[in-house]
Design an enzyme around this catalytic site. Structure first.
Site, PDB file in Angstrom:
ATOM      1  N   ALA A  22      36.694  18.052  46.847  1.00  6.80           N
ATOM      2  CA  ALA A  22      36.456  19.027  47.921  1.00  6.80           C
ATOM      3  C   ALA A  22      36.444  18.335  49.283  1.00  6.80           C
ATOM      4  O   ALA A  22      36.972  18.874  50.265  1.00  6.80           O
ATOM      5  CB  ALA A  22      35.127  19.746  47.666  1.00  6.80           C
ATOM      6  N   ILE A 127      21.644  13.845  38.463  1.00  4.39           N
ATOM      7  CA  ILE A 127      21.247  14.771  37.394  1.00  4.39           C
ATOM      8  C   ILE A 127      19.775  15.143  37.500  1.00  4.39           C
ATOM      9  O   ILE A 127      19.329  16.118  36.903  1.00  4.39           O
ATOM     10  CB  ILE A 127      21.541  14.198  35.984  1.00  4.39           C
ATOM     11  CG1 ILE A 127      20.729  12.923  35.719  1.00  4.39           C
ATOM     12  CG2 ILE A 127      23.011  13.982  35.770  1.00  4.39           C
ATOM     13  CD1 ILE A 127      20.677  12.531  34.240  1.00  4.39           C
ATOM     14  N   ASP A 128      18.984  14.353  38.264  1.00  2.00           N
ATOM     15  CA  ASP A 128      17.525  14.529  38.264  1.00  2.00           C
ATOM     16  C   ASP A 128      17.033  15.796  38.992  1.00  2.00           C
ATOM     17  O   ASP A 128      15.908  16.230  38.776  1.00  2.00           O
ATOM     18  CB  ASP A 128      16.840  13.304  38.884  1.00  2.00           C
ATOM     19  CG  ASP A 128      17.170  12.020  38.148  1.00  2.00           C
ATOM     20  OD1 ASP A 128      17.494  12.098  36.954  1.00  2.00           O
ATOM     21  OD2 ASP A 128      17.101  10.940  38.770  1.00  2.00           O
ATOM     22  N   MET A 170      16.046  12.337  30.548  1.00  2.41           N
ATOM     23  CA  MET A 170      16.012  11.620  31.834  1.00  2.41           C
ATOM     24  C   MET A 170      15.374  12.468  32.932  1.00  2.41           C
ATOM     25  O   MET A 170      14.960  13.604  32.697  1.00  2.41           O
ATOM     26  CB  MET A 170      17.434  11.231  32.234  1.00  2.41           C
ATOM     27  CG  MET A 170      17.926   9.977  31.548  1.00  2.41           C
ATOM     28  SD  MET A 170      19.514   9.477  32.255  1.00  2.41           S
ATOM     29  CE  MET A 170      19.660   7.843  31.563  1.00  2.41           C
ATOM     30  N   ARG A 247       9.527  11.801  14.246  1.00  6.22           N
ATOM     31  CA  ARG A 247      10.675  11.008  14.685  1.00  6.22           C
ATOM     32  C   ARG A 247      10.783  11.098  16.213  1.00  6.22           C
ATOM     33  O   ARG A 247      10.279  12.042  16.833  1.00  6.22           O
ATOM     34  CB  ARG A 247      11.977  11.551  14.086  1.00  6.22           C
ATOM     35  CG  ARG A 247      12.080  11.385  12.576  1.00  6.22           C
ATOM     36  CD  ARG A 247      12.266   9.926  12.183  1.00  6.22           C
ATOM     37  NE  ARG A 247      12.494   9.769  10.757  1.00  6.22           N
ATOM     38  CZ  ARG A 247      11.557   9.720   9.822  1.00  6.22           C
ATOM     39  NH1 ARG A 247      10.271   9.867  10.147  1.00  6.22           N
ATOM     40  NH2 ARG A 247      11.870   9.541   8.556  1.00  6.22           N
TER      41      ARG A 247
END
Ligand code: F6P
Length: 323
Positions: A22, A127-128, A170, A247
């Site tokens: 862009a 991504i946070d 994350m 697990r």
């Protein structure tokens, strides 16, 4: 403004390529020359510039990662490296910069701007989703969907074996990915740094699940969770409830990859165009975000230093949805 440069820096995020595309296309549309800088600030300091034409960004809107590559370059905190970077920009004839990245990227841009006054606009790519001044950051939606897909799959095996899973996602110091993927994945509990938690609460949640004879129990743990990481919490839970079959699954860097979602492609495209138009309008030292579906510019200072709140009411939903 005749020539601008675009670069990606810090942790990569799905949608960064759509943003680069862009920026390049918006620059060309407005009659500007545009170059890419490879590997963020490292490439700026090492003069790793590449000319960008319209075809340079063909077929990248759906690609994960970043074609410009990225790097974490701590040396940029030192003025001598910023001086090198600035000198290279001057040699290349660059009048303005578009920096795509997160907190560290904008800190670098702010320092460069303060030292040498080179106009810079940021596009929030992480991504946070932890940047103030935008409802969402580029890559967050895709990362949430990746985590959600993993949680769905973990649910299948957890239910087959009557197991408890602690799934770590994350987010650095923020719990946005954990909260959204946890709600979407029907997690029995979600542990995020923004909400104080204790092992007692975790045990309580496990007991509730046991009382209801749930076939599986998934607790999503944000990487910045205050109690500790998923392995630590799982170990403490096992000590308190040795009969449980527990697990741990740490989703890790899989959350950073993959083809960006439609939401991320469109968000990135809007932000990239806004950044170029902002530079042309004489804006600088700001991040181009989207708030309430409208482009909004926020100073780097605020984007870096103000805390974006996680809606802790969402946690109430988790309680209701698990009743
Ligand atoms: O900022 C994005 C992010 O993926 C965080 O969620 C995580 O804490 C960090 O980057 C991991 O960084 P690296 O890939 O450098 O280990």
């Amino acid at each position: 403004m005749k020539k601008i440069a675009v670069f990606t820096s810090g942790g990569d995020a799905p949608g960064m390529n759509a943003c680069v595309r862009a920026v390049v296309r918006a620059a060309l549309y407005n009659g500007l020359e545009v170059v890419g800088i490879r590997r963020g600030y490292r490439g700026m300091a090492e003069a790793d510039f590449i000319p960008m034409e319209s075809h340079s960004v063909s077929d990248i809107i759906g690609k994960g990662g970043t074609i410009l590559k990225s790097a974490r370059f701590d040396e940029f905190r030192q003025k001598e490296w910023r001086q090198k970077a600035y000198d290279n920009c001057v040699k290349e004839g660059i009048d303005g910069l578009v920096a795509i990245g997160g907190n560290g990227t904008f800190t670098g841009a702010k320092l460069l701007m303060e030292d040498f006054g080179i106009p810079t606009i940021g596009c929030p790519g992480t991504i946070d989703n932890d940047l103030y001044g935008t409802d969402y950051t580029i890559g967050f939606d895709t990362a949430v969907n990746t985590a959600l897909d993993a949680i769905d799959k973990i649910r299948d095996t957890a239910a087959s074996h009557d197991r408890v899973f602690f799934v770590e996602v994350m987010g650095r110091d923020a719990g946005f990915i954990a909260m959204q993927s946890g709600i979407g994945g029907g997690a029995e509990d979600i542990l995020v740094p923004e909400i104080p938690d204790s092992m007692d609460n975790v045990i309580e949640s496990l007991k509730k699940g046991g009382d209801k004879e749930k076939p599986s129990h998934i607790i999503v743990v944000a990487e910045g969770e205050g109690i500790g990481n998923a392995h630590f919490i799982a170990q403490k839970a096992k000590e308190a409830m040795p009969n449980l079959d527990i697990r741990v699954s740490n989703l890790g860097h899989v959350q950073r990859g993959g083809s960006p979602s439609a939401i991320d492609r469109i968000l990135a495209s809007r932000m990239g165009i806004a950044a170029v138009e902002g530079l042309i309008d004489g804006k600088s030292n700001v991040m181009a975000g989207i708030i309430d579906d409208k482009v909004a510019f926020t100073s780097f200072d605020d984007a870096i230093n103000k805390k974006k709140d996680l809606d802790v009411e969402l946690n109430k939903m988790v309680e209701i949805l698990n009743s």
